[in-house]
Design an enzyme around this catalytic site. Structure first.
Site, PDB file in Angstrom:
ATOM      1  N   LYS A  61      25.501  30.734  39.993  1.00 40.07           N
ATOM      2  CA  LYS A  61      25.635  31.804  39.013  1.00 40.07           C
ATOM      3  C   LYS A  61      26.683  32.843  39.424  1.00 40.07           C
ATOM      4  CE  LYS A  61      22.644  30.152  36.121  1.00 40.07           C
ATOM      5  NZ  LYS A  61      23.111  29.603  34.817  1.00 40.07           N
ATOM      6  N   TYR A  89      21.158  28.314  43.916  1.00 36.88           N
ATOM      7  CA  TYR A  89      21.114  28.711  42.508  1.00 36.88           C
ATOM      8  C   TYR A  89      21.972  29.957  42.295  1.00 36.88           C
ATOM      9  CZ  TYR A  89      19.439  30.576  38.085  1.00 36.88           C
ATOM     10  OH  TYR A  89      19.385  31.081  36.805  1.00 36.88           O
ATOM     11  N   SER A  98      24.406  33.410  32.805  1.00 34.19           N
ATOM     12  CA  SER A  98      24.355  33.620  34.238  1.00 34.19           C
ATOM     13  C   SER A  98      22.913  34.003  34.575  1.00 34.19           C
ATOM     14  CB  SER A  98      25.352  34.708  34.648  1.00 34.19           C
ATOM     15  OG  SER A  98      25.266  34.979  36.024  1.00 34.19           O
TER      16      SER A  98
END
Length: 272
Positions: free
Chosen positions: A152, A148, A134
């Site tokens: 995650k 992004y 992550s």
């Protein structure tokens, strides 16, 4: 008998660094990437211990075939490191549909497919350790990195649930949350949306907050990753680097303060 590690995104950055370290420690390594030519030297040096395989993690059928090939070759898959991914820079208005979908396809869905393929093998073995890459940005988010972070954040939620689902089968799950490191994540590996001038101040203010002190040295992660893999009781979550925890702690303190200040209204919304 040597344990087998299946790692994605092994051609550069953390992936290649950790692949070499694992080989040096005597592990068998199935090293996968879209382009495995950068692994030629390791293949020559560790012939028989490394199995380089081309793999696009967004291709689910290919993922399952590749995982089965590794199982047949080494006999087991003891550790999975879901490392494949990249950064997408740009504000939400700037991100195109294709960029958003591809970010999620690689960073999230690719991780899902590999995990789905490996879990049955580990379940039948009665053991295994799944390490999901992550980011500190899977816990907090910054301007120009929203998609992004979204990918995650999704990895975080999925993996926390997965840990509870597979615990009874002897499978352990760890979510690794690095801060920024001087890999190619923010350079050659990254993608950037076409910039709109109206967001120039946002970019300028954000990047002004960054400093070299916040960027870690990739090689320094090796001992931590090896300790994680060799631990009998690995944590569910592990920061890599010294910048992530203070940033997340500060952000969560602010969240708790805001939630508390609105708790009367929130509780009233319960209805009873």
């Amino acid at each position: 008998m040597a344990k087998t590690v299946f790692i994605t995104g092994a051609s550069r950055g953390f992936g290649k660094l950790w692949t070499e370290a694992l080989l040096q420690k005597g592990y068998n390594v199935a090293a996968t990437a879209r382009n495995i030519s950068s692994l030629d030297e390791l293949a020559d040096k560790y012939n028989g211990k490394i199995l380089p395989l081309e793999l696009d993690v967004t291709d689910r059928n290919s993922v399952f075939k590749t995982v089965e090939r590794v199982k047949e070759h080494f006999g087991s898959i003891d550790i999975l490191i879901n490392n494949a991914g990249y950064g997408l820079f740009g504000t939400l208005e700037e991100n195109t549909e294709e960029e958003v979908r591809q970010q999620m396809e690689t960073n999230f869905f690719g991780l899902v497919w590999v995990t789905q393929a490996v879990v049955p093998i580990m379940r039948e073995q009665g053991r295994g350790h799944i390490i999901q890459l992550s980011s500190a940005l899977g816990l907090i988010s910054f301007p120009t990195l929203g998609v992004y972070s979204a990918s995650k954040f999704a990895v975080e939620g999925l993996s926390e649930s997965l840990a509870a689902e597979v615990k009874g089968f002897g499978i352990k799950v760890t979510i690794v949350e690095p801060n920024e490191f001087s890999t190619e994540w923010g350079g050659a590996s990254a993608k950037s949306s076409s910039a709109l001038p109206v967001y120039e101040n946002v970019r300028t203010e954000f990047f002004a907050l960054l400093s070299d002190d916040l960027v870690g040295i990739p090689e320094a992660t090796v001992p931590a990753v090896l300790k994680l893999i060799e631990s009998k009781n690995p944590p569910l979550r592990l920061f890599l680097g010294k910048a992530g925890f203070p940033m997340v702690k500060y952000a969560y303190e602010n969240r708790f303060s805001e939630w508390e200040s609105w708790s009367e209204i929130a509780n009233a919304a319960h209805g009873k």
